[in-house]
Design a protein around this motif. Structure first.
Motif, PDB file in Angstrom:
ATOM      1  N   GLY A 230       0.840  -1.191   0.000  1.00 51.39           N
ATOM      2  CA  GLY A 230       0.000   0.000   0.000  1.00 51.39           C
ATOM      3  C   GLY A 230       0.880   1.248   0.000  1.00 51.39           C
ATOM      4  N   PRO A 231       0.960   1.959  -1.147  1.00 51.11           N
ATOM      5  CA  PRO A 231       0.310   1.682  -2.435  1.00 51.11           C
ATOM      6  C   PRO A 231       0.908   0.453  -3.125  1.00 51.11           C
ATOM      7  N   LEU A 232       0.053  -0.197  -3.921  1.00 57.22           N
ATOM      8  CA  LEU A 232       0.422  -1.461  -4.538  1.00 57.22           C
ATOM      9  C   LEU A 232       1.451  -1.259  -5.647  1.00 57.22           C
ATOM     10  N   SER A 233       2.509  -2.077  -5.581  1.00 52.45           N
ATOM     11  CA  SER A 233       3.540  -2.063  -6.621  1.00 52.45           C
ATOM     12  C   SER A 233       4.013  -3.503  -6.820  1.00 52.45           C
ATOM     13  N   ILE A 234       3.453  -4.170  -7.821  1.00 50.47           N
ATOM     14  CA  ILE A 234       3.732  -5.594  -8.051  1.00 50.47           C
ATOM     15  C   ILE A 234       5.211  -5.842  -8.328  1.00 50.47           C
ATOM     16  N   ASN A 235       5.864  -4.906  -9.005  1.00 47.47           N
ATOM     17  CA  ASN A 235       7.267  -5.095  -9.383  1.00 47.47           C
ATOM     18  C   ASN A 235       8.203  -5.177  -8.177  1.00 47.47           C
ATOM     19  N   GLU A 236       7.752  -4.672  -7.016  1.00 52.02           N
ATOM     20  CA  GLU A 236       8.603  -4.651  -5.825  1.00 52.02           C
ATOM     21  C   GLU A 236       8.399  -5.883  -4.945  1.00 52.02           C
ATOM     22  N   PHE A 237       7.575  -6.841  -5.386  1.00 55.26           N
ATOM     23  CA  PHE A 237       7.238  -7.985  -4.541  1.00 55.26           C
ATOM     24  C   PHE A 237       8.328  -9.058  -4.508  1.00 55.26           C
ATOM     25  N   LYS A 238       9.417  -8.841  -5.222  1.00 53.68           N
ATOM     26  CA  LYS A 238      10.467  -9.854  -5.266  1.00 53.68           C
ATOM     27  C   LYS A 238      11.167 -10.050  -3.929  1.00 53.68           C
ATOM     28  N   ASP A 239      11.037  -9.072  -3.026  1.00 52.01           N
ATOM     29  CA  ASP A 239      11.737  -9.162  -1.751  1.00 52.01           C
ATOM     30  C   ASP A 239      10.820  -8.724  -0.604  1.00 52.01           C
ATOM     31  N   VAL A 240       9.574  -9.182  -0.633  1.00 47.47           N
ATOM     32  CA  VAL A 240       8.623  -8.835   0.433  1.00 47.47           C
ATOM     33  C   VAL A 240       8.090 -10.119   1.059  1.00 47.47           C
ATOM     34  N   PHE A 241       7.064 -10.723   0.450  1.00 43.27           N
ATOM     35  CA  PHE A 241       6.521 -11.970   0.973  1.00 43.27           C
ATOM     36  C   PHE A 241       7.427 -13.148   0.640  1.00 43.27           C
ATOM     37  N   ILE A 242       8.168 -13.020  -0.411  1.00 43.82           N
ATOM     38  CA  ILE A 242       9.129 -14.045  -0.800  1.00 43.82           C
ATOM     39  C   ILE A 242      10.486 -13.381  -0.995  1.00 43.82           C
ATOM     40  N   ARG A 243      11.500 -14.217  -1.154  1.00 41.29           N
ATOM     41  CA  ARG A 243      12.816 -13.707  -1.519  1.00 41.29           C
ATOM     42  C   ARG A 243      13.250 -14.486  -2.744  1.00 41.29           C
ATOM     43  N   THR A 244      13.159 -13.835  -3.887  1.00 41.15           N
ATOM     44  CA  THR A 244      13.508 -14.510  -5.130  1.00 41.15           C
ATOM     45  C   THR A 244      15.020 -14.739  -5.204  1.00 41.15           C
ATOM     46  N   PRO A 245      15.487 -15.628  -6.068  1.00 41.46           N
ATOM     47  CA  PRO A 245      16.939 -15.879  -6.172  1.00 41.46           C
ATOM     48  C   PRO A 245      17.700 -14.596  -6.500  1.00 41.46           C
ATOM     49  N   TRP A 246      18.951 -14.578  -6.094  1.00 39.90           N
ATOM     50  CA  TRP A 246      19.763 -13.384  -6.327  1.00 39.90           C
ATOM     51  C   TRP A 246      19.896 -13.071  -7.813  1.00 39.90           C
ATOM     52  N   TRP A 247      19.894 -14.090  -8.660  1.00 36.20           N
ATOM     53  CA  TRP A 247      20.062 -13.819 -10.092  1.00 36.20           C
ATOM     54  C   TRP A 247      18.824 -13.174 -10.706  1.00 36.20           C
TER      55      TRP A 247
ATOM     56  N   LEU B 211      22.179 -13.630 -15.152  1.00 32.59           N
ATOM     57  CA  LEU B 211      23.128 -14.295 -14.261  1.00 32.59           C
ATOM     58  C   LEU B 211      22.619 -15.643 -13.764  1.00 32.59           C
ATOM     59  N   LYS B 212      21.471 -16.073 -14.248  1.00 32.35           N
ATOM     60  CA  LYS B 212      20.925 -17.351 -13.805  1.00 32.35           C
ATOM     61  C   LYS B 212      21.885 -18.476 -14.195  1.00 32.35           C
ATOM     62  N   PRO B 213      22.308 -19.272 -13.199  1.00 34.29           N
ATOM     63  CA  PRO B 213      23.260 -20.355 -13.514  1.00 34.29           C
ATOM     64  C   PRO B 213      22.584 -21.488 -14.274  1.00 34.29           C
TER      65      PRO B 213
ATOM     66  N   ARG C 237      21.195  -3.391 -10.114  1.00 33.32           N
ATOM     67  CA  ARG C 237      22.005  -3.960  -9.047  1.00 33.32           C
ATOM     68  C   ARG C 237      23.057  -4.932  -9.582  1.00 33.32           C
ATOM     69  N   GLU C 238      22.705  -5.653 -10.637  1.00 34.74           N
ATOM     70  CA  GLU C 238      23.601  -6.688 -11.142  1.00 34.74           C
ATOM     71  C   GLU C 238      23.424  -6.846 -12.654  1.00 34.74           C
TER      72      GLU C 238
END
Length: 514
Positions: free
Chosen positions: A468-485, A506-508, A501-502
């Motif tokens: 709130g306010p909703l921003s779907i693009n920022e959900f990578k590090d909120v309820f979940i933690r997506t891989p670093w790559w 970079l996905k292995p 950031r990187e």
């Protein structure tokens, strides 16, 4: 109780006794006399008298705040043992040729010398020289760098901040070895003159954010700052809110990670707790080791915390509401079990819950305040003995003991203590609403709480973002933690430039033969 200083008339500081531009005089006895007046009844101030080619000289320092060995070898030994090698006697000559301490500066104002002495420096005054040499030889007893006790982790660095400002800034500098890491020094407290440092990475932290932090700190006028909690209360956006709006941490890796996301850190001398701003609600549900485990484990742990924070807030209130107003919601078998256990209880469910919750909080507080080895035994045995005795005496029911115990365990899953204590406090008004209006009261309380969270801001950043306010693009590090790559961008709320950031892709993957 600390008090604010509203007008210059209330400032009982050194500046009242000494003009800000009073210079040193050529007569050393006059200078020493003035300094001794200012340090009257200060038994820890040492005036070490000696002679340099028949000229009187004094070293002035605070006993216990200096490195005695460094002072003896780099100053006294040079001046006394090599006296025949001394050429022209002036401040510039001594500074460049005789004193071997790394950091040396000059001053010819008495108030500046007093300030430097109280900061742990040593002042060298020589007769007929109207400049004093300030020797930066701070020392004394300091706590060694050790693992932080309030933020333990299974995987990650074991070093934690100490009470020394420069040790703490060096710990961060070791993590971020970039010339873009800026450290701005300030001083707060008219009596304590507490040093603090504002850290940010140029090009990542917003210029507006940095200016706002500096402005809020500059407007503080208080007689003393003894811990970072003073600063936190004086610069937060919503002082009446239960929720913390500034994160505090003992971990250098946590500070470095937040700096790399465009936040600002405030390090205060005399405390190992560093402030990080701005902060969001979800930030308090994340632990530093979330970024060190594999992302599958981090996702599970984050969802576990989110579920249990709802349990810590709502479970006692839900139990009170259902057993008091909505018995039809309970399965028949379970209802018979609860009814039989409550048959001899003289109190309604709300009173029963309040008694147990207050007793649990008292046991937890007693366990913290007692010596470490005794405190753990008291908190654990006290909960077991008192709970069992209360059930056998017919004061509380067994289901209520289970509910309170599960609620206490749930509150321990919150990684940040200041958020956990806020949830524990809010549990009581939720129980009052549940005891008064049932589930309807819980719903009303939840709506008020959610509205309040959405209205909060931390240094201009929405507290409940990106939900709130909703921003779907920022959900990578909120309820979940997506891989670093996959986390190739920094949060847009904090960083307005240099978002990358990187490197991409970079996905292995398994090595392919040509």
């Amino acid at each position: 109780m600390r008090r604010f200083i509203k007008t210059p008339k209330n400032k009982k500081t050194l500046d009242n006794h000494l003009s800000s531009d009073q210079p040193l005089k050529s007569d050393i006895l006059n200078n020493i006399s003035e300094l001794k007046k200012l340090f009257k009844d200060c038994s820890d101030i040492v005036f070490r008298e000696f002679s340099i080619k028949e000229k009187k000289a004094y070293l002035i320092f605070v006993d216990g705040l200096i490195d005695t060995k460094s002072l003896e070898f780099n100053v006294l030994f040079q001046l006394l043992d090599k006296i025949e090698d001394i050429g022209e006697i002036n401040a510039n000559y001594f500074e460049k040729n005789m004193v071997t301490i790394a950091q040396v500066s000059e001053s010819n104002y008495l108030n500046e010398l007093v300030k430097k002495v109280l900061e742990g420096n040593t002042v060298l005054i020589i007769d007929e020289i109207e400049k004093a040499i300030i020797l930066h030889a701070q020392g004394g007893v300091r706590r060694a760098v050790a693992e932080p006790e309030t933020e333990t982790s299974i995987r990650g660095p074991r070093e934690g901040f100490t009470e020394s400002l420069r040790v703490n800034t060096s710990l961060v500098r070791r993590k971020i070895r970039s010339n873009r890491l800026k450290i701005v020094s300030k001083e707060v407290g008219t009596e304590t003159r507490t040093a603090l440092a504002i850290l940010y990475i140029e090009g990542l932290a917003s210029d507006d954010l940095v200016r706002e932090v500096l402005t809020r700190i500059d407007r503080i006028e208080i007689d003393g700052v003894l811990e970072s909690g003073y600063i936190e209360e004086l610069i937060e956006d919503h002082p009446w809110s239960f929720f913390p709006q500034i994160q505090n941490t003992e971990r250098p890796d946590s500070v470095a990670g937040n700096l790399l996301e465009g936040r600002v850190a405030i390090i205060i001398d005399g405390t190992p707790f560093v402030l990080i701003a701005p902060a969001t609600f979800w930030q308090f549900l994340q632990a530093s080791e979330d970024y060190y485990h594999r992302f599958h484990i981090s996702i599970f742990l984050r969802w576990l915390r989110i579920v249990f924070i709802f349990i810590a807030l709502q479970l006692p209130a839900f139990y009170v509401a259902v057993t008091t107003y909505h018995q039809e919601m309970i399965p028949t078998t379970l209802l018979y079990s609860i009814a039989s256990s409550r048959e001899a209880i003289p109190f309604p469910a709300f009173v029963e819950a309040m008694i147990m919750e207050i007793a649990f909080e008292a046991l937890r507080e007693a366990g913290i305040r007692l010596p470490k080895l005794v405190g753990q035994a008291v908190s654990i045995l006290g909960a077991l003995v008192i709970g069992q005795a209360a059930v056998e005496a017919g004061i509380v029911s067994a289901p209520m003991v289970i509910v309170v115990s599960l609620t206490g365990i749930a509150s321990f899953t919150v990684p940040r203590f200041n958020m956990a204590i806020s949830i524990r406090l809010l549990r009581f008004p939720m129980m009052i609403l549940a005891g008064s209006f049932g589930l309807f009261g819980i719903v009303i309380g939840s709506i008020i709480l959610l509205t309040h969270l959405c209205s909060l801001r931390s240094f201009g950043i929405p507290y409940f973002s990106p939900l709130g306010p909703l921003s779907i693009n920022e959900f990578k590090d909120v309820f979940i933690r997506t891989p670093w790559w996959s986390m190739d961008k920094r949060p847009k709320n904090f960083v307005h430039q240099n978002l990358v950031r990187e490197k991409a892709n970079l996905k292995p993957s398994p090595k392919q033969d040509n």
